[in-house]
Design an enzyme around this catalytic site. Sequence first.
Site, PDB file in Angstrom:
ATOM      1  N   LYS A 177     -29.733  25.975  28.325  1.00 28.54           N
ATOM      2  CA  LYS A 177     -29.443  25.736  26.950  1.00 28.54           C
ATOM      3  C   LYS A 177     -28.900  24.303  26.708  1.00 28.54           C
ATOM      4  O   LYS A 177     -27.978  23.682  27.091  1.00 28.54           O
ATOM      5  CB  LYS A 177     -28.217  26.597  26.597  1.00 28.54           C
ATOM      6  CG  LYS A 177     -28.101  27.137  25.413  1.00 28.54           C
ATOM      7  CD  LYS A 177     -28.086  26.156  24.041  1.00 28.54           C
ATOM      8  CE  LYS A 177     -26.875  25.625  23.889  1.00 28.54           C
ATOM      9  NZ  LYS A 177     -26.871  24.426  23.115  1.00 28.54           N
ATOM     10  N   GLU A 186     -18.785  19.780  34.263  1.00 24.82           N
ATOM     11  CA  GLU A 186     -18.222  18.543  34.128  1.00 24.82           C
ATOM     12  C   GLU A 186     -18.032  18.075  32.830  1.00 24.82           C
ATOM     13  O   GLU A 186     -18.844  18.273  31.894  1.00 24.82           O
ATOM     14  CB  GLU A 186     -19.455  17.703  34.969  1.00 24.82           C
ATOM     15  CG  GLU A 186     -19.508  17.942  36.521  1.00 24.82           C
ATOM     16  CD  GLU A 186     -18.399  17.274  37.234  1.00 24.82           C
ATOM     17  OE1 GLU A 186     -17.798  16.334  36.698  1.00 24.82           O
ATOM     18  OE2 GLU A 186     -18.029  17.790  38.367  1.00 24.82           O
ATOM     19  N   CYS A 191     -20.637   9.639  30.418  1.00 18.02           N
ATOM     20  CA  CYS A 191     -19.493  10.081  30.772  1.00 18.02           C
ATOM     21  C   CYS A 191     -18.771   9.267  31.720  1.00 18.02           C
ATOM     22  O   CYS A 191     -17.465   9.316  31.929  1.00 18.02           O
ATOM     23  CB  CYS A 191     -19.791  11.476  31.656  1.00 18.02           C
ATOM     24  SG  CYS A 191     -21.005  11.314  32.901  1.00 18.02           S
ATOM     25  N   GLU A 205     -10.976  10.250  24.741  1.00 20.00           N
ATOM     26  CA  GLU A 205     -12.622   9.847  24.892  1.00 20.00           C
ATOM     27  C   GLU A 205     -13.143   9.560  23.522  1.00 20.00           C
ATOM     28  O   GLU A 205     -13.254  10.258  22.613  1.00 20.00           O
ATOM     29  CB  GLU A 205     -13.472  11.058  25.458  1.00 20.00           C
ATOM     30  CG  GLU A 205     -14.613  10.592  26.113  1.00 20.00           C
ATOM     31  CD  GLU A 205     -15.625  11.944  26.651  1.00 20.00           C
ATOM     32  OE1 GLU A 205     -15.724  12.842  25.940  1.00 20.00           O
ATOM     33  OE2 GLU A 205     -16.152  11.382  27.737  1.00 20.00           O
TER      34      GLU A 205
HETATM   35  P1  NAD Z   1     -20.243  19.588  23.819  1.00 24.08           P
HETATM   36  O1  NAD Z   1     -19.377  20.116  24.610  1.00 24.08           O
HETATM   37  O2  NAD Z   1     -20.103  19.478  22.347  1.00 24.08           O
HETATM   38  O3  NAD Z   1     -21.818  20.448  24.279  1.00 24.08           O
HETATM   39  C1  NAD Z   1     -22.220  20.580  25.382  1.00 24.08           C
HETATM   40  C2  NAD Z   1     -23.196  21.657  25.406  1.00 24.08           C
HETATM   41  O4  NAD Z   1     -22.550  22.887  25.287  1.00 24.08           O
HETATM   42  C3  NAD Z   1     -24.200  21.672  24.416  1.00 24.08           C
HETATM   43  O5  NAD Z   1     -25.516  22.213  24.769  1.00 24.08           O
HETATM   44  C4  NAD Z   1     -23.567  22.786  23.251  1.00 24.08           C
HETATM   45  O6  NAD Z   1     -24.521  23.238  22.597  1.00 24.08           O
HETATM   46  C5  NAD Z   1     -23.025  23.686  24.305  1.00 24.08           C
HETATM   47  N1  NAD Z   1     -21.981  24.556  23.609  1.00 24.08           N
HETATM   48  C6  NAD Z   1     -20.869  24.334  22.620  1.00 24.08           C
HETATM   49  N2  NAD Z   1     -20.424  25.375  22.483  1.00 24.08           N
HETATM   50  C7  NAD Z   1     -20.508  26.327  23.217  1.00 24.08           C
HETATM   51  C8  NAD Z   1     -20.192  27.721  23.198  1.00 24.08           C
HETATM   52  N3  NAD Z   1     -19.074  28.291  22.471  1.00 24.08           N
HETATM   53  N4  NAD Z   1     -20.934  28.638  24.236  1.00 24.08           N
HETATM   54  C9  NAD Z   1     -21.898  27.959  24.867  1.00 24.08           C
HETATM   55  N5  NAD Z   1     -22.296  26.782  24.752  1.00 24.08           N
HETATM   56  C10 NAD Z   1     -21.669  26.031  23.814  1.00 24.08           C
HETATM   57  O7  NAD Z   1     -20.662  18.137  24.643  1.00 24.08           O
HETATM   58  P2  NAD Z   1     -21.727  17.122  23.753  1.00 24.08           P
HETATM   59  O8  NAD Z   1     -21.170  16.274  22.738  1.00 24.08           O
HETATM   60  O9  NAD Z   1     -23.202  17.529  23.922  1.00 24.08           O
HETATM   61  O10 NAD Z   1     -21.760  15.806  25.262  1.00 24.08           O
HETATM   62  C11 NAD Z   1     -20.928  14.907  25.195  1.00 24.08           C
HETATM   63  C12 NAD Z   1     -19.736  15.232  26.090  1.00 24.08           C
HETATM   64  O11 NAD Z   1     -20.252  15.516  27.437  1.00 24.08           O
HETATM   65  C13 NAD Z   1     -18.657  13.947  26.435  1.00 24.08           C
HETATM   66  O12 NAD Z   1     -17.384  14.564  26.311  1.00 24.08           O
HETATM   67  C14 NAD Z   1     -19.138  13.527  27.871  1.00 24.08           C
HETATM   68  O13 NAD Z   1     -17.974  13.128  28.388  1.00 24.08           O
HETATM   69  C15 NAD Z   1     -19.639  14.909  28.507  1.00 24.08           C
HETATM   70  N6  NAD Z   1     -20.118  14.571  29.798  1.00 24.08           N
HETATM   71  C16 NAD Z   1     -19.689  14.656  30.885  1.00 24.08           C
HETATM   72  C17 NAD Z   1     -20.544  14.384  32.193  1.00 24.08           C
HETATM   73  C18 NAD Z   1     -19.915  14.690  33.476  1.00 24.08           C
HETATM   74  O14 NAD Z   1     -20.529  14.689  34.438  1.00 24.08           O
HETATM   75  N7  NAD Z   1     -18.683  14.690  33.618  1.00 24.08           N
HETATM   76  C19 NAD Z   1     -21.828  14.074  31.972  1.00 24.08           C
HETATM   77  C20 NAD Z   1     -22.317  13.885  30.678  1.00 24.08           C
HETATM   78  C21 NAD Z   1     -21.655  14.220  29.528  1.00 24.08           C
END
Ligand code: NAD
Length: 492
Positions: free
Chosen positions: A174, A249, A283, A384
Site C-alpha cells: 500500500k 520507521e 527522513c 518534524e
Molecule cells: P504518512 O504517515 O502520512 O503515510 C504513510 C503511509 O501510511 C501512506 O501510504 C498512507 O496512506 C498510510 N496510512 C495512513 N493512515 C493509515 C491508516 N490508518 N492505516 C493504514 N495505512 C495508513 O507519511 P507520509 O506523509 O507519506 O511520509 C512522510 C513521513 O514518513 C515523514 O514523517 C518521514 O519522516 C517519514 N519517513 C520515515 C522514514 C524512516 O526510515 N524513518 C523514511 C521515509 C519517510
Amino acid sequence: MTTFRSFINGSFVDSASGKTAPNINPANTTDVIGTIELASREEARRAVESAYDAFRGWKATPAPARGKFIGRAARLMEDRKEELSAAITREEGKTIGEARGEVQRAINVVEFCAGESRRMNGETIPSELPANFAYTIKEPHGVVACITPWNFPIAIPAWKLAPALVAGNTVVFKPATLTPLTATLLTEIFNEAGLPAGVLNLVLGSGSEAGDEIVSHPAVKAISFTGSTETGLKLYTQVAPRGVKVQAEMGGKNPVVVLEDCDMALAVESTAQGAFGSTGQRCTATSRAVVINSIADEFVEKIVTRAKSFRLGAGDDSKTDIGPSVDEGQLNTVLKYIDVGREDGAELLCGGKKAEGDGLDNGFFVEPTVFDRVTRDMRIAREEIFGPVLAVMRARDFDEAMLIANDSEYGLSSSVFTNDANSMYRFIDEIESGMTHVNSPTTGGEAHIPFGGVKNTGLGAREQGSTSLDFYTELKVVYVDYTGRKREGNLY
Ligand code: NAD
C-alpha cells in the site's frame, strides 16, 4: 491520461469505489500525470485474501528459487532505470540526479535480497542430551502488509518487498497515494519477473480506508510501515490486540553537531546538502545544526551564503539543485512552521517564503530557509517539518551540544563534524540515534547495511543489510531425538 489501478491476484483491476485522486507534478501543477482509482474496502480485502491464497505455494517454493524471481526483478529495474527515475522526478519532485540515486539504491537492495535467498540459514545447536540434535529454521509469517510513504517511492517499497518475498511471505503493498506511478512500475516489474498471481498485490487507496482495511484484516500477520510517527504509532496500537508483528520507521529531527576543531568548509557543505537536498524531504534530512558558540557566527554566515546559492526548479532540468515540496499540503506545512519559528522568536536569516518567478509559479517551491538562535523549547527545534528549513542552535561546549542534540523524541540519524578522535568517540557513545555519521551528512545509507532509528523513530527489527530478513521471518526450533528410547529423567 494514465489511470492507476490496484493489482490484485495477478491483474490490474478497475475499482468499484467511484473515488479517484489526481496525480500531479509538484513542479508544475498544470502537468496532470494521471488519475488514481482509489480502492474500496472490499478491494483491499480481496487483495489480502489473494495474498492469503497464494501463501502456501510461495512458502513451499525453495528460498533460492524465490530469490531467482527477485534477481530477475533487479535486472528489469536496471533495464528501466531511466524510466523509473523520470517517474519519480515527475510525481515526487526530486531532481533527476537524486531520483537516479534512489533507483540505484533500490536495485542494490533487491540484488542483495536475491543473494540472501541462498543464505536463509538457521543454526545447528549441540544438545546436552546424547543422540539428540537441535536446529532452527527460518519461516515466513504469511501475509505481510508493506505500507510506504511518498518521499522514497521506489527505494522504501523495494527494501520491504524484496526481503518479505525472499523470506516466503506474500505481500499487500500500500504505497502513498501521491506516488502511484512509481508504485505501479515497480509492481509491473515484479510481475514481469514471473511472480505467481497473488504473491504481490498492490492497493492504491487512502490510508484511512484501504490502508485501515488491510491492517485490520485477520490474515495480515505482520506490517512493515514507513511514514509519520503519528500514523505508525496509531497502527501499532490498533493491531496490538491481535498480536500482529510491527516494524515501523517513522519521523526524524536529525542533528549535526559542529565542534570547534571541525573542517568548517566540510561541515557547512555537508549540513547544506543534508538540510536542503531532496527539498528536506528525507527522513534522514538534517534539521538541526548544533554549533559551538565560538564558531557559530562563521558557520551561520557560510551556511546562509550556501543556502542562497541553490537553484530551485523542476527536477528534470539538469541545472536544478532543489525541487519542490511534494504537494500543496506539504508546502503549507513548511510555510506554517516558518511562521511558528518567527513567532517563537527564532532569527530568520534567509528564505522564509514560497519561491516565485523564474518558472516556479506553478509549483510548490519554498526558499531554502535558515533560522538562527533556535532554542530547545521552540517548536521548530522539536517537530518534524519535512522541508528545506534548518534550525541553528548554539551551544556553550560539547556537553551542552549533546544535551541539545539528544533533546528530541526522535532518533533516526545524526552526524558530528570534528577532527578530534576523543570527541568523535564520545559523540558516537552519547548520541541517541539509530545511525550516525562522522564528518559526512546525516543522509545516505548503503543497501547492505542496516537502516533504522530509535526512540519515537523506530519500532522493531532494522531494515536492510544483515538484519533485513529478521522482521520477515519466525524461527522454528527443532529437537530431534534419535536414541529410539523413552527419555530418562526430567529435562527441566
Ligand atoms: P504518512 O504517515 O502520512 O503515510 C504513510 C503511509 O501510511 C501512506 O501510504 C498512507 O496512506 C498510510 N496510512 C495512513 N493512515 C493509515 C491508516 N490508518 N492505516 C493504514 N495505512 C495508513 O507519511 P507520509 O506523509 O507519506 O511520509 C512522510 C513521513 O514518513 C515523514 O514523517 C518521514 O519522516 C517519514 N519517513 C520515515 C522514514 C524512516 O526510515 N524513518 C523514511 C521515509 C519517510
